[in-house]
Design a protein around this motif. Sequence first.
Motif, mmCIF file in Angstrom:
data_model
loop_
_atom_site.group_PDB
_atom_site.id
_atom_site.type_symbol
_atom_site.label_atom_id
_atom_site.label_comp_id
_atom_site.label_asym_id
_atom_site.label_seq_id
_atom_site.Cartn_x
_atom_site.Cartn_y
_atom_site.Cartn_z
ATOM 1 N N UNK A 89 0.681 -1.096 -0.019
ATOM 2 C CA UNK A 89 0.007 -0.122 -0.046
ATOM 3 C C UNK A 89 0.817 1.098 0.149
ATOM 4 N N UNK A 90 2.012 1.055 -0.462
ATOM 5 C CA UNK A 90 2.983 2.362 -0.650
ATOM 6 C C UNK A 90 2.712 3.155 -1.613
ATOM 7 N N UNK A 91 2.989 4.565 -1.619
ATOM 8 C CA UNK A 91 2.520 5.304 -2.483
ATOM 9 C C UNK A 91 3.364 5.194 -3.820
ATOM 10 N N UNK A 92 4.566 4.528 -3.888
ATOM 11 C CA UNK A 92 5.536 4.543 -4.929
ATOM 12 C C UNK A 92 4.728 3.559 -6.116
ATOM 13 N N UNK A 93 5.071 4.058 -7.284
ATOM 14 C CA UNK A 93 4.593 3.386 -8.539
ATOM 15 C C UNK A 93 5.020 1.878 -8.754
ATOM 16 N N UNK A 94 6.033 1.661 -8.395
ATOM 17 C CA UNK A 94 6.718 0.132 -8.525
ATOM 18 C C UNK A 94 6.631 -0.215 -7.116
ATOM 19 N N UNK A 95 6.162 -1.518 -7.052
ATOM 20 C CA UNK A 95 5.845 -2.064 -5.662
ATOM 21 C C UNK A 95 7.269 -2.557 -5.236
ATOM 22 N N UNK A 96 7.743 -2.129 -3.932
ATOM 23 C CA UNK A 96 9.112 -2.575 -3.487
ATOM 24 C C UNK A 96 9.235 -3.856 -2.846
ATOM 25 N N UNK A 97 10.257 -4.429 -3.042
ATOM 26 C CA UNK A 97 10.347 -5.976 -2.174
ATOM 27 C C UNK A 97 10.305 -5.582 -0.859
ATOM 28 N N UNK A 98 9.557 -6.266 -0.275
ATOM 29 C CA UNK A 98 9.516 -6.268 1.275
ATOM 30 C C UNK A 98 11.042 -6.294 1.994
ATOM 31 N N UNK A 99 11.829 -6.938 1.485
ATOM 32 C CA UNK A 99 13.315 -6.988 2.202
ATOM 33 C C UNK A 99 13.835 -5.472 2.258
#
Length: 342
Positions: free
Chosen positions: A308-318
């Motif tokens: 649910x982050x605002x970034x366009x690309x979903x970051x790896x959880x790590x």
Amino acid sequence: MTTTTVRIGTAVSIPLSRRALGVGAVLAVLLLVAGLLTLTLGSLGIPILSLPAQVIAPTGSEGFVLTRLRGPRLVTAIGTGAALGIAGALFQTVTRNPLGSPDVIGLGVGASAGAAASALVWPGVVPVPVGALVGATVAMLVVWAGTGRGFSSPSRVIIVGIGVSAMGVAVTNLLIARAGREEATVLAAYINGTLASRSWDDAAIIWASLLVIVPSAMLLGRRLSLIEMGDEIADSLGANASTTRAVSIVVAVAAAAAAVSVAGPVAFIALIAPQVAKRLTRVGGANVAISAITGALLIVAADLAVQNSPFEVQLPVGVLTGAIGGLYLGFLLVREFKKGTI
């Protein structure tokens, strides 16, 4: 502190403090809430009122989200966090050092190098989970041999582990550099620790591993409590410190490797979870069960944040756990330096 003893037959007795039971109950409720939010938030979220019906009989787009997208991802996250929490609890107990974590001593990086080699050098020949287990085992053998004293010297374990981590990163980067663009992109996400696109096969791998790991770790509980008081005391009370330490390391390696095989090296969960558990329960020993629940809660909460982050690309959880864990590791290093333990 008031304790309750849970007996399993005549051979196993598990002392539990009432505070630990209360903490475990609260953490379990928080984990349930985080799980519900994972399934219901966002553009693809399932309305919470529809969730019970979808769990019983998945249908339509909501059923697809539950059974193919978020459901397996959530179940894998819980199992991965539990395995990492157990691995960290065992390492920190046998080394009697809060820095004794798979992240710090090179296990995660070794598993990543093994997984990368199996995926890129021997694709289809060596399964990625097997490659991760082999890489983790090799890394731990190098640490064990490099210290000259096995795992009995925590400071040497950490120093050698840092060197092993550097070598593992070099091997992994070399393999990525030689891989194709598409393969490198997939592998880069994996070695940062990711729960994206997890399947029920991944969930089955980690939970099947936990069916062996959890009982093994619980059976070590009493011996680990004695090891915290020193090897001489443990030996005098029949715990056999060297054997217990070796078995605990084997179980911890298996737990961390199982987690890495399905989600990559999710950073610092194994370092933080056991310490949070110990501070909440105020009980000595490995706190295996509470560490497992804490690890599961931390990774599910982190994955909820990246989804649910605002970034366009979903970051790896790590990436998120690494950023937070790096700050915590710095705090620990400063504290241990002031104590004179490193």
